[in-house]
Design an enzyme around this catalytic site. Sequence first.
Site, mmCIF file in Angstrom:
data_model
loop_
_atom_site.group_PDB
_atom_site.id
_atom_site.type_symbol
_atom_site.label_atom_id
_atom_site.label_comp_id
_atom_site.label_asym_id
_atom_site.label_seq_id
_atom_site.Cartn_x
_atom_site.Cartn_y
_atom_site.Cartn_z
ATOM 1 N N TRP A 1 -15.307 11.148 -13.388
ATOM 2 C CA TRP A 1 -14.481 10.859 -12.211
ATOM 3 C C TRP A 1 -13.970 12.128 -11.536
ATOM 4 O O TRP A 1 -13.780 12.145 -10.317
ATOM 5 C CB TRP A 1 -13.292 9.971 -12.590
ATOM 6 C CG TRP A 1 -12.326 10.582 -13.585
ATOM 7 C CD1 TRP A 1 -12.322 10.403 -14.940
ATOM 8 C CD2 TRP A 1 -11.238 11.482 -13.303
ATOM 9 N NE1 TRP A 1 -11.308 11.130 -15.516
ATOM 10 C CE2 TRP A 1 -10.617 11.803 -14.533
ATOM 11 C CE3 TRP A 1 -10.728 12.044 -12.141
ATOM 12 C CZ2 TRP A 1 -9.524 12.654 -14.628
ATOM 13 C CZ3 TRP A 1 -9.637 12.904 -12.220
ATOM 14 C CH2 TRP A 1 -9.041 13.199 -13.451
ATOM 15 N N TRP B 1 -19.764 11.232 -20.799
ATOM 16 C CA TRP B 1 -20.243 11.206 -19.413
ATOM 17 C C TRP B 1 -21.607 11.888 -19.311
ATOM 18 O O TRP B 1 -21.888 12.847 -20.027
ATOM 19 C CB TRP B 1 -19.251 11.925 -18.498
ATOM 20 C CG TRP B 1 -17.869 11.366 -18.511
ATOM 21 C CD1 TRP B 1 -16.788 11.858 -19.189
ATOM 22 C CD2 TRP B 1 -17.400 10.195 -17.831
ATOM 23 N NE1 TRP B 1 -15.686 11.073 -18.964
ATOM 24 C CE2 TRP B 1 -16.022 10.050 -18.135
ATOM 25 C CE3 TRP B 1 -18.006 9.273 -16.976
ATOM 26 C CZ2 TRP B 1 -15.244 9.012 -17.622
ATOM 27 C CZ3 TRP B 1 -17.235 8.242 -16.461
ATOM 28 C CH2 TRP B 1 -15.875 8.109 -16.782
ATOM 29 N N ASN C 1 -11.049 2.000 2.733
ATOM 30 C CA ASN C 1 -10.492 1.934 1.379
ATOM 31 C C ASN C 1 -11.314 1.054 0.441
ATOM 32 O O ASN C 1 -11.513 1.397 -0.730
ATOM 33 C CB ASN C 1 -9.042 1.425 1.423
ATOM 34 C CG ASN C 1 -8.370 1.552 0.064
ATOM 35 O OD1 ASN C 1 -8.313 2.632 -0.507
ATOM 36 N ND2 ASN C 1 -7.891 0.444 -0.468
ATOM 37 N N TRP D 1 -9.013 7.342 -8.071
ATOM 38 C CA TRP D 1 -10.237 7.654 -8.809
ATOM 39 C C TRP D 1 -10.103 7.240 -10.275
ATOM 40 O O TRP D 1 -11.027 6.664 -10.857
ATOM 41 C CB TRP D 1 -10.581 9.139 -8.693
ATOM 42 C CG TRP D 1 -11.541 9.394 -7.575
ATOM 43 C CD1 TRP D 1 -11.258 9.766 -6.300
ATOM 44 C CD2 TRP D 1 -12.964 9.220 -7.640
ATOM 45 N NE1 TRP D 1 -12.408 9.846 -5.562
ATOM 46 C CE2 TRP D 1 -13.475 9.523 -6.352
ATOM 47 C CE3 TRP D 1 -13.855 8.861 -8.646
ATOM 48 C CZ2 TRP D 1 -14.833 9.461 -6.059
ATOM 49 C CZ3 TRP D 1 -15.221 8.797 -8.355
ATOM 50 C CH2 TRP D 1 -15.695 9.093 -7.086
ATOM 51 N N GLU E 1 0.833 -1.202 0.000
ATOM 52 C CA GLU E 1 0.000 0.000 0.000
ATOM 53 C C GLU E 1 0.870 1.256 0.000
ATOM 54 O O GLU E 1 0.536 2.260 -0.640
ATOM 55 C CB GLU E 1 -0.923 0.005 1.224
ATOM 56 C CG GLU E 1 -1.974 -1.104 1.226
ATOM 57 C CD GLU E 1 -2.902 -1.003 0.024
ATOM 58 O OE1 GLU E 1 -3.449 0.080 -0.223
ATOM 59 O OE2 GLU E 1 -3.078 -2.020 -0.663
ATOM 60 N N TRP F 1 1.970 1.688 -3.510
ATOM 61 C CA TRP F 1 0.907 2.294 -4.324
ATOM 62 C C TRP F 1 0.951 3.817 -4.197
ATOM 63 O O TRP F 1 0.841 4.543 -5.185
ATOM 64 C CB TRP F 1 -0.471 1.804 -3.862
ATOM 65 C CG TRP F 1 -1.038 0.640 -4.606
ATOM 66 C CD1 TRP F 1 -1.268 -0.609 -4.121
ATOM 67 C CD2 TRP F 1 -1.488 0.615 -5.979
ATOM 68 N NE1 TRP F 1 -1.818 -1.404 -5.104
ATOM 69 C CE2 TRP F 1 -1.971 -0.680 -6.237
ATOM 70 C CE3 TRP F 1 -1.520 1.566 -7.003
ATOM 71 C CZ2 TRP F 1 -2.480 -1.064 -7.480
ATOM 72 C CZ3 TRP F 1 -2.038 1.194 -8.242
ATOM 73 C CH2 TRP F 1 -2.500 -0.095 -8.469
#
Length: 434
Positions: free
Chosen positions: A340, A287, A322, A363, A256, A259
């Site tokens: 987004w 969208w 999360n 996102w 993590e 990341w």
Amino acid sequence: MNFFWFRRDLRIDDNAGLYHALREGGSVLPVFIFDTDILDKLEDKDDRRVQFIYETLTELKSELRRLGTDLLVFHGRPLEVWKKLLATHSPQGVYTNHDYEPYAIKRDAAVEKLCKSLGVGFHSYKDQVIFEKDEIVTEARKPYTVYTPYKKKWQAGLSDFYLQSYPNSRYFKNFAKVKKQETMPSLQKIGFKHTDFDFPPLKLEAKLLKNYDKTRDFPALEKGTSHLGIHLRFGTVSIRELAREAVKFSPVWLSELAWREFFMQILYHFPKVEKQSFRPEYENVSWRNSKADFERWCEGMTGYPLVDAGMRELNETGYMHNRVRMVTASFLTKHLLLHWYDGERYFARKLLDFELASNNGNWQWSAGTGCDAAPYFRIFNPQTQLERFDKKGDYIRKWIPELGTSRYPKPIVDHVFARQRALKAFQSALKPME
């Protein structure tokens, strides 16, 4: 005399830039600036993150006073503050730590230019990450754009050299001696309100890390995750300390942290992702533009319990688990087919641990516009996710007391219909690019 400029590193222990400033000799005077270029853009005057910074600075100031020095706290535009400080103090240098966000890079470049024009050194160091910029790159010396090979190289590069703490305390004697205490501007004076919110403590338990791979996906568990995001975001804890603990106890938690740094180097090398899709072809997605649907998502009134519980938790506490973050983000972008960026900005407004690179990267990962091979096929089924990760319903009942009554809304959209609509929209957008 030298200045040290605190930003995302609000601690005096194991602080790279502060260590170098103190070790250089002379005297070091710490500075913090409440940046109006940032604060003026915040929508909520009871923004708890500003309060967290303020309370942390109060503690930091007391700690520095015990060492015989002080923290100078200002409120204004950084360049203007530094113009006054450099004119009145004539320091030899300004020391600080790197920041990788587009705004921060421009800000620091402007301050560095000012320093150089006055013959003052500007010195910046790596502190908030283990590896930065071009330290983890492909064999072709290009930035990684896929996580797994990046993580492998990141983990292979970990060593005592990168994980060791900076021994700042050896040089505390080099802080500038300040007899008269400088006052801080009040929270109200900088335009924000005080709340009675209790922030998560800075505490990392070995037991939590050892069980992290088994507990991290279940939002009802209070101690399933570390809740250290806000401390990592504002640097009240060192990334090196956390990485050492992760190496000892939890490979999953260590991944993590990888990341986090992956997304930081993506933002650093590809700053356009702040407002645009990482993969440009996804700019062609048609969208929807439904303010009503977006508001229902924000309020936690979509009729999908796991989504709604997550949004209500976020609105009330500034935190969201999360796993639930992924589900709510997927729901907005795939089920409601809303952009987004709108969801990313809402999270940016509400999350205590908001950090641009991670928020943006996650996102875009959820939306399918980011660093993935065939991302748009990934559409979370919120009901399946609920059954898998909150089987007894403890989490959803905590945040949705009216669940099961007529006051709770019916689903805003049918899952099967929404999934097909999303796939069609993405396929249509990508077809000209094939």
